[in-house]
Design a protein around this motif. Sequence first.
Motif, PDB file in Angstrom:
ATOM      1  N   TYR A   1      34.592  51.279  38.179  1.00 33.91           N
ATOM      2  CA  TYR A   1      34.878  50.573  36.935  1.00 33.91           C
ATOM      3  C   TYR A   1      36.380  50.526  36.684  1.00 33.91           C
ATOM      4  N   ARG A   2      37.062  51.637  36.922  1.00 32.36           N
ATOM      5  CA  ARG A   2      38.516  51.651  36.729  1.00 32.36           C
ATOM      6  C   ARG A   2      39.217  50.811  37.793  1.00 32.36           C
ATOM      7  N   ASP A   3      38.758  50.905  39.031  1.00 35.53           N
ATOM      8  CA  ASP A   3      39.379  50.129  40.102  1.00 35.53           C
ATOM      9  C   ASP A   3      39.244  48.627  39.880  1.00 35.53           C
ATOM     10  N   VAL A   4      38.064  48.203  39.436  1.00 33.45           N
ATOM     11  CA  VAL A   4      37.808  46.768  39.344  1.00 33.45           C
ATOM     12  C   VAL A   4      38.648  46.113  38.255  1.00 33.45           C
ATOM     13  N   LEU A   5      39.106  46.887  37.281  1.00 34.73           N
ATOM     14  CA  LEU A   5      39.926  46.329  36.211  1.00 34.73           C
ATOM     15  C   LEU A   5      41.283  45.834  36.700  1.00 34.73           C
ATOM     16  N   ALA A   6      41.717  46.308  37.859  1.00 29.91           N
ATOM     17  CA  ALA A   6      42.992  45.836  38.405  1.00 29.91           C
ATOM     18  C   ALA A   6      42.954  44.342  38.688  1.00 29.91           C
ATOM     19  N   GLY A   7      41.746  43.802  38.828  1.00 27.72           N
ATOM     20  CA  GLY A   7      41.619  42.390  39.144  1.00 27.72           C
ATOM     21  C   GLY A   7      42.265  41.456  38.133  1.00 27.72           C
ATOM     22  N   VAL A   8      42.394  41.892  36.879  1.00 25.76           N
ATOM     23  CA  VAL A   8      42.976  41.008  35.864  1.00 25.76           C
ATOM     24  C   VAL A   8      44.476  40.816  36.069  1.00 25.76           C
ATOM     25  N   HIS A   9      45.106  41.671  36.867  1.00 24.05           N
ATOM     26  CA  HIS A   9      46.562  41.626  37.006  1.00 24.05           C
ATOM     27  C   HIS A   9      47.039  40.952  38.287  1.00 24.05           C
ATOM     28  N   HIS A  10      46.143  40.661  39.220  1.00 23.03           N
ATOM     29  CA  HIS A  10      46.580  40.022  40.463  1.00 23.03           C
ATOM     30  C   HIS A  10      46.878  38.536  40.238  1.00 23.03           C
ATOM     31  N   PRO A  11      47.913  38.022  40.888  1.00 24.02           N
ATOM     32  CA  PRO A  11      48.079  36.560  40.891  1.00 24.02           C
ATOM     33  C   PRO A  11      46.917  35.913  41.671  1.00 24.02           C
ATOM     34  N   SER A  12      46.460  34.745  41.349  1.00 26.63           N
ATOM     35  CA  SER A  12      46.808  34.034  40.126  1.00 26.63           C
ATOM     36  C   SER A  12      45.924  34.548  38.990  1.00 26.63           C
ATOM     37  N   ASP A  13      46.552  34.940  37.869  1.00 24.84           N
ATOM     38  CA  ASP A  13      45.765  35.487  36.773  1.00 24.84           C
ATOM     39  C   ASP A  13      44.940  34.384  36.110  1.00 24.84           C
ATOM     40  N   ASP A  14      44.129  34.773  35.135  1.00 18.83           N
ATOM     41  CA  ASP A  14      43.171  33.849  34.535  1.00 18.83           C
ATOM     42  C   ASP A  14      43.859  32.633  33.918  1.00 18.83           C
ATOM     43  N   GLU A  15      44.963  32.870  33.216  1.00 17.84           N
ATOM     44  CA  GLU A  15      45.674  31.764  32.576  1.00 17.84           C
ATOM     45  C   GLU A  15      46.259  30.803  33.612  1.00 17.84           C
ATOM     46  N   SER A  16      46.868  31.368  34.659  1.00 14.45           N
ATOM     47  CA  SER A  16      47.439  30.540  35.712  1.00 14.45           C
ATOM     48  C   SER A  16      46.363  29.729  36.429  1.00 14.45           C
ATOM     49  N   ALA A  17      45.212  30.368  36.682  1.00 17.90           N
ATOM     50  CA  ALA A  17      44.111  29.658  37.342  1.00 17.90           C
ATOM     51  C   ALA A  17      43.654  28.470  36.503  1.00 17.90           C
ATOM     52  N   HIS A  18      43.549  28.678  35.191  1.00 14.94           N
ATOM     53  CA  HIS A  18      43.095  27.590  34.336  1.00 14.94           C
ATOM     54  C   HIS A  18      44.140  26.477  34.221  1.00 14.94           C
TER      55      HIS A  18
END
Length: 401
Positions: free
Chosen positions: A371-388
């Motif tokens: 659970y802690r490891d998977v949260l790192a996903g929000v910080h990798h490029p391209s982030d959610d805003e960039s993807a949208h």
Amino acid sequence: MGPDHRDLLAENPDPRVRELVSHVLTPELLDRVRSRAPAYDERNEFCHEDLAELIEAGYLRALVPEELGGLGWDLPDLVAGQRLLAAHAPATALAVNMHHVWVSAARQMVARGHSEFRQVLEEAAAEEIFAFGISEPGNDAVLFDSGTEARVAEDGSVSFTGIKIFTTLAPVWTRLGLFGRDVDGGETPLIFGFLEREADGWRSLDDWDTLGMRATQSHTTVLEGARVPAGRIVRRLPAAPNRDPLVFAIFSSFLGLLAAVYTGIGDRALELAVAHAGSRTARTTGQPLSTDPDIRYRLAEARLHQLVLDAQLRGVIEDIETGADHGELWFPRLVTLRTSATRTARDVVDTALQVSGGGQYRRLSELSRLYRDVLAGVHHPSDDESAHRTLATSLLGPLEG
């Protein structure tokens, strides 16, 4: 406890891939990697033993062509390997991912006739370790601009001054792939090169104390005139969005391999959830929780999303490998894969925690660590805003001004 090493690989329909991966990432090696993961996380320590075993097995030269001393794998082979490794130790998989990204990008560039990248393949075959020195604080342009200053000397060497964040493999890299902006400007001010660890003018901050992915030890790197010889400068690009082959090679390698890691986390979370549901008994019915209709529905839903992601991952990676021409739709496809992988992994881990009981909320449980490891996903490029932004532009065109 749920499917084992062979069962996870059995889901890959290609027997060649199954044979290649299992020959290098053996069940015994993977068991040792998994057994060490809790202590690395607890001590906030780099995965030195894991890396040593993976180097000895030849895994860090997997993508290097056989004629150059590598294993001759293709990108689908490596994605299968990274997915399996991540199911055993997410942080270890994410750590070696950054090395594989540079080797994958170099492999693409050499295949397109850019021989200056051959040195990456040759040095990876010689067990040099490549790290990713691209991310910078506040730089949402990612590869299209840089806050790092680059000064070109008369002999063609380049000195870099700036800050790089999330430098995974910080304790062990021997080659740091980085870029900066030429202070003298010009039409192609962005300069890419590979810094040798022995060079002067850089230092690594011991500042990696994070929620998860702790074994990656992705320290901040401070560049203070770090010099890269002319022979190790590999590309110059304009400071603007462009379709240069290096941009595509880095983005496709980074996002594809990143998706593999998070897909592997989802694989393991679902595996654990199934095991916990089968081992727990409902006091009210005396039946295993695996017979509870609500739990069955939740696990079926998680499996549904994993299978959708599985198909998406295989399709995109195969298209990268074969050079499919998606034109302007390539970047929307890549950011969608990365976003789908990190979102799905978070959802599956969340479901696994919900069906596995309160005992898995304890800090030392594997699901708690996932659970802690998977949260790192929000910080990798391209982030959610960039993807949208990328997807909106592909649909509606760029914003004016």
